[in-house]
Scaffold this motif. Structure first.
Motif, PDB file in Angstrom:
ATOM      1  N   THR A  67       0.855  -1.186   0.000  1.00 15.95           N
ATOM      2  CA  THR A  67       0.000   0.000   0.000  1.00 15.95           C
ATOM      3  C   THR A  67       0.887   1.230   0.000  1.00 15.95           C
ATOM      4  O   THR A  67       1.803   1.339   0.813  1.00 15.95           O
ATOM      5  CB  THR A  67      -0.903   0.012   1.249  1.00 15.95           C
ATOM      6  N   THR A  68       0.627   2.158  -0.924  1.00 18.18           N
ATOM      7  CA  THR A  68       1.450   3.371  -0.978  1.00 18.18           C
ATOM      8  C   THR A  68       0.978   4.354   0.085  1.00 18.18           C
ATOM      9  O   THR A  68      -0.058   4.157   0.726  1.00 18.18           O
ATOM     10  CB  THR A  68       1.326   4.059  -2.350  1.00 18.18           C
ATOM     11  N   ALA A  69       1.767   5.416   0.272  1.00 17.28           N
ATOM     12  CA  ALA A  69       1.426   6.438   1.264  1.00 17.28           C
ATOM     13  C   ALA A  69       0.065   7.046   0.935  1.00 17.28           C
ATOM     14  O   ALA A  69      -0.662   7.501   1.827  1.00 17.28           O
ATOM     15  CB  ALA A  69       2.505   7.504   1.305  1.00 17.28           C
ATOM     16  N   GLU A  70      -0.323   7.047  -0.372  1.00 19.55           N
ATOM     17  CA  GLU A  70      -1.613   7.635  -0.778  1.00 19.55           C
ATOM     18  C   GLU A  70      -2.765   6.671  -0.524  1.00 19.55           C
ATOM     19  O   GLU A  70      -3.922   6.981  -0.815  1.00 19.55           O
ATOM     20  CB  GLU A  70      -1.597   8.020  -2.261  1.00 19.55           C
ATOM     21  N   GLY A  71      -2.467   5.466  -0.051  1.00 23.15           N
ATOM     22  CA  GLY A  71      -3.532   4.513   0.257  1.00 23.15           C
ATOM     23  C   GLY A  71      -3.916   3.622  -0.905  1.00 23.15           C
ATOM     24  O   GLY A  71      -4.915   2.917  -0.847  1.00 23.15           O
ATOM     25  N   VAL A  72      -3.146   3.679  -2.009  1.00 21.92           N
ATOM     26  CA  VAL A  72      -3.446   2.809  -3.142  1.00 21.92           C
ATOM     27  C   VAL A  72      -2.734   1.473  -2.915  1.00 21.92           C
ATOM     28  O   VAL A  72      -1.519   1.437  -2.699  1.00 21.92           O
ATOM     29  CB  VAL A  72      -2.948   3.436  -4.460  1.00 21.92           C
ATOM     30  N   SER A  73      -3.500   0.374  -2.936  1.00 23.67           N
ATOM     31  CA  SER A  73      -2.862  -0.898  -2.644  1.00 23.67           C
ATOM     32  C   SER A  73      -2.845  -1.796  -3.865  1.00 23.67           C
ATOM     33  O   SER A  73      -3.628  -1.618  -4.800  1.00 23.67           O
ATOM     34  CB  SER A  73      -3.550  -1.591  -1.469  1.00 23.67           C
TER      35      SER A  73
ATOM     36  N   GLY B 217       4.699   4.045   2.720  1.00 21.79           N
ATOM     37  CA  GLY B 217       3.708   3.023   2.447  1.00 21.79           C
ATOM     38  C   GLY B 217       3.818   1.858   3.418  1.00 21.79           C
ATOM     39  O   GLY B 217       4.557   1.927   4.401  1.00 21.79           O
ATOM     40  N   SER B 218       3.060   0.797   3.147  1.00 19.81           N
ATOM     41  CA  SER B 218       3.150  -0.370   4.024  1.00 19.81           C
ATOM     42  C   SER B 218       3.082  -1.644   3.191  1.00 19.81           C
ATOM     43  O   SER B 218       2.613  -1.631   2.054  1.00 19.81           O
ATOM     44  CB  SER B 218       2.000  -0.345   5.043  1.00 19.81           C
ATOM     45  N   VAL B 219       3.590  -2.732   3.757  1.00 19.00           N
ATOM     46  CA  VAL B 219       3.579  -4.024   3.081  1.00 19.00           C
ATOM     47  C   VAL B 219       3.096  -5.057   4.078  1.00 19.00           C
ATOM     48  O   VAL B 219       3.528  -5.061   5.222  1.00 19.00           O
ATOM     49  CB  VAL B 219       4.998  -4.422   2.618  1.00 19.00           C
ATOM     50  N   ARG B 220       2.159  -5.908   3.641  1.00 15.78           N
ATOM     51  CA  ARG B 220       1.759  -6.993   4.545  1.00 15.78           C
ATOM     52  C   ARG B 220       1.637  -8.283   3.751  1.00 15.78           C
ATOM     53  O   ARG B 220       1.293  -8.257   2.557  1.00 15.78           O
ATOM     54  CB  ARG B 220       0.467  -6.668   5.285  1.00 15.78           C
ATOM     55  N   PRO B 221       1.922  -9.433   4.390  1.00 20.40           N
ATOM     56  CA  PRO B 221       1.804 -10.696   3.675  1.00 20.40           C
ATOM     57  C   PRO B 221       0.347 -10.981   3.351  1.00 20.40           C
ATOM     58  O   PRO B 221      -0.528 -10.731   4.183  1.00 20.40           O
ATOM     59  CB  PRO B 221       2.331 -11.732   4.670  1.00 20.40           C
TER      60      PRO B 221
END
Lengths: 246, 313
Positions: A67-73, B217-221
């Motif tokens: 998920t990017t900082a803008e919330g797009v996953s 951003g974030s990453v999850r399995p």
């Protein structure tokens, strides 16, 4: 000899395109098929068709939600195997010299005849790329299909690692990353290829190509149904539900 | 990290053995070691503990019959250096034991004792560095790791020498003081180590491991690569509940430091019941050091687990 070569003539490795990998696991199964019947002893499995299957595999395919900082996953399929690092401790920690990096092409290998199965090399790998074979009592890892790429007994188009040959989308490429004019080096330069855990300092040879920005688009999201508002009609339905549930 | 019992037995048993070898060698150099049967029993016990430990360490090998090859890569590998140092230490220590067994009186024992003491320190330092040099495990990759290994080896070894001397009716105040000081040093080092690893949340993230998520951003399995744990998860993904860990830390600190320090303190000032007190101290410390070593593995977190759901390592 577990001291690392000062430099290698070639830097053979893989370039993995995270933009087009579909997570089909064909590279992993084809790797298992080739390597269980070639170099070294079979890659043993335990309880393969039972409730708790496990075994030695040299390639593992994760799927992450990024998920990017803008919330797009975006779902990203993520193959993970040995990166044939230039300065890896998995080689230097080996007490017997079984774990070594080849001077001619940079491939990191385990000699199955001298490995004592102490597992220290797997502890030294931040990528979790080495898997111990409990039946064989030695460490197993990606060989970059060293018994295919130089093999003159198989057709020329097959002289690439089994995973590269199997990939249906062309998400995996094999070549010399030490040669700036090779196709793999060019694609890394073009697409801003990156190292996994670059901060760790093992200088991986394998590179990953990031998902393309323009393919990361927010999907349209349906409107949430309205929350219950406690109207007479809702109470009537609630009463009917209760009455009928008796 | 998975706490393998063979490695716990190895490091604690050979640690105490090398500690005992170190102190009895120094005592002999200083001319303070009681002679006769006591000296031989002490060095025999040291060598027995070392040998049990080394044999135990080969039990987790896939191919123990090839272990001879492990002496070859001392230029780069701490494990290989440990093997070389361990075998090299057997030569002077074994000769010393032989001389004391046959009761010969030669001047060469001082040289052999000096070499044994140096060998003991070198071997335990190498053991500590096997773990201390692994950058993949932040709880191990600390300067204090080999210090704690050396200090605990010294403390448990001194306790064993104190027990033996009091059992042979040769107890002396100096061994009590040495035991006390080495227990305090080990306790301070271990507490400092725990404080240090608690203050380090880990510098590597899932975003670094995968290169995904971008800035902020974030990453999850999402889907795991396999349905059941593989070698990497079993070996490197061992988790101990924080609640249990802190309780076990307290228990090991009490058994390994508090109880022995109080017992030795009493023994130093009231030498009447020294044998019983030293025995109590040694048994408590033995239990404590095994718990400490179990925790050393169980609390260690490996960077590879970033691919399996860990968020920092």
């Amino acid at each position: 000899m577990t001291c690392l070569p000062e430099k290698t003539d070639k830097k053979l490795g893989l370039v993995i395109d995270l933009d087009i990998c579909v997570g089909c696991h064909a590279c992993a199964t084809s790797c298992k098929e080739w390597n269980t019947s070639g170099y070294s002893a079979p890659l043993s499995d335990h309880d393969p068709y039972g409730a708790d299957p496990s075994g030695a595999w040299l390639n593992r395919i994760h799927s992450f939600e990024a998920t990017t900082a803008e919330g797009v996953s975006k779902t990203v399929h993520f193959p993970r195997s040995c990166l044939h690092c230039e300065e890896p401790d998995c080689v230097t920690v080996c007490p017997t010299g079984a774990s070594y990096k080849r001077e001619e092409d940079g491939i990191v290998l385990v000699n199955p005849d001298t490995c004592i199965g102490c597992k220290l090399c797997s502890w030294a790998c931040p990528y979790g790329a080495r898997e111990y074979d409990y039946d064989d009592g030695v460490m197993k890892k990606c060989t970059l299909c060293v018994d295919r790429i130089y093999n003159e007994n198989i057709p020329e188009e097959d002289r690439v690692p089994a995973c590269v040959r199997a990939c249906p989308t062309g998400a995996r490429a094999f070549g010399d990353l030490g040669d700036p004019d090779s196709d793999v080096s060019k694609s890394v330069a073009e697409r801003d290829g990156f190292n996994l855990l670059d901060e760790f300092g093992y200088k991986p040879v394998n590179k990953y190509l990031p998902p393309r920005i323009n393919s990361v688009q927010a999907a349209p999201v349906a409107e949430e149904p309205a929350a219950p508002d406690g109207s007479r009609l809702e109470k009537l339905f609630a009463w009917a539900d209760k009455a009928l549930s008796r | 990290m998975h706490p393998a019992y063979s490695v716990i037995v190895f490091t604690t048993s050979s640690g105490a053995g090398y500690g005992l070898l170190f102190w009895l060698s120094l005592a002999h150099l200083a001319g303070r070691l009681p002679g006769g049967a006591m000296a031989f029993v002490a060095i025999a016990l040291a060598l027995a503990l070392i040998t049990v430990g080394l044999l135990s360490s080969t039990m987790h090998l896939g191919h123990p019959e090839r272990a001879i090859g492990a002496f070859s890569q001392w230029r780069s590998s701490w494990l290989s250096r440990e093997g070389v140092a361990a075998v090299a230490t057997y030569a002077p220590a074994g000769l010393l034991a032989l001389i004391w067994l046959i009761g010969a009186d030669t001047g060469v024992t001082k040289l052999l004792a000096l070499l044994s003491a140096i060998g003991a320190v070198a071997t335990v330092y190498c053991t500590g560095m096997i773990y201390g040099s692994l950058r993949t495990i932040r709880q191990w990759n600390k300067g204090l790791t080999p210090v704690v290994y050396l200090a605990l080896s010294g403390a448990t070894g001194a306790l064993l020498l104190a027990v033996l001397m009091s059992l042979f009716g040769a107890s002396a105040q100096w061994i009590g003081v040495i035991t006390l000081v080495s227990l305090v040093i080990a306790g301070v080092a271990k507490l400092a180590y725990w404080r240090q690893i608690d203050a380090d949340p880990g510098q590597y993230t899932t975003a670094m491991a995968t290169g995904l998520g971008g800035q902020g951003g974030s990453v999850r399995p999402l889907d795991p690569p396999h349905t059941k744990p593989n070698f990497v998860m079993r070996e490197m993904g061992y988790q101990v509940a924080r609640k249990h860990a802190s309780r076990l830390r307290r228990l090991s600190a009490i058994a390994l430091f508090a109880v022995p320090i109080v017992a030795v303190l009493i023994a130093v000032f009231a030498p009447g019941g020294a044998a019983v007190l030293y025995l109590i101290a040694a048994l408590a410390a033995g239990w404590g050091v095994a718990t400490e070593r179990w925790l050393f593995f169980a609390e260690a977190e490996h960077v590879s687990q970033l691919y399996y759901g860990a968020t920092r390592a």
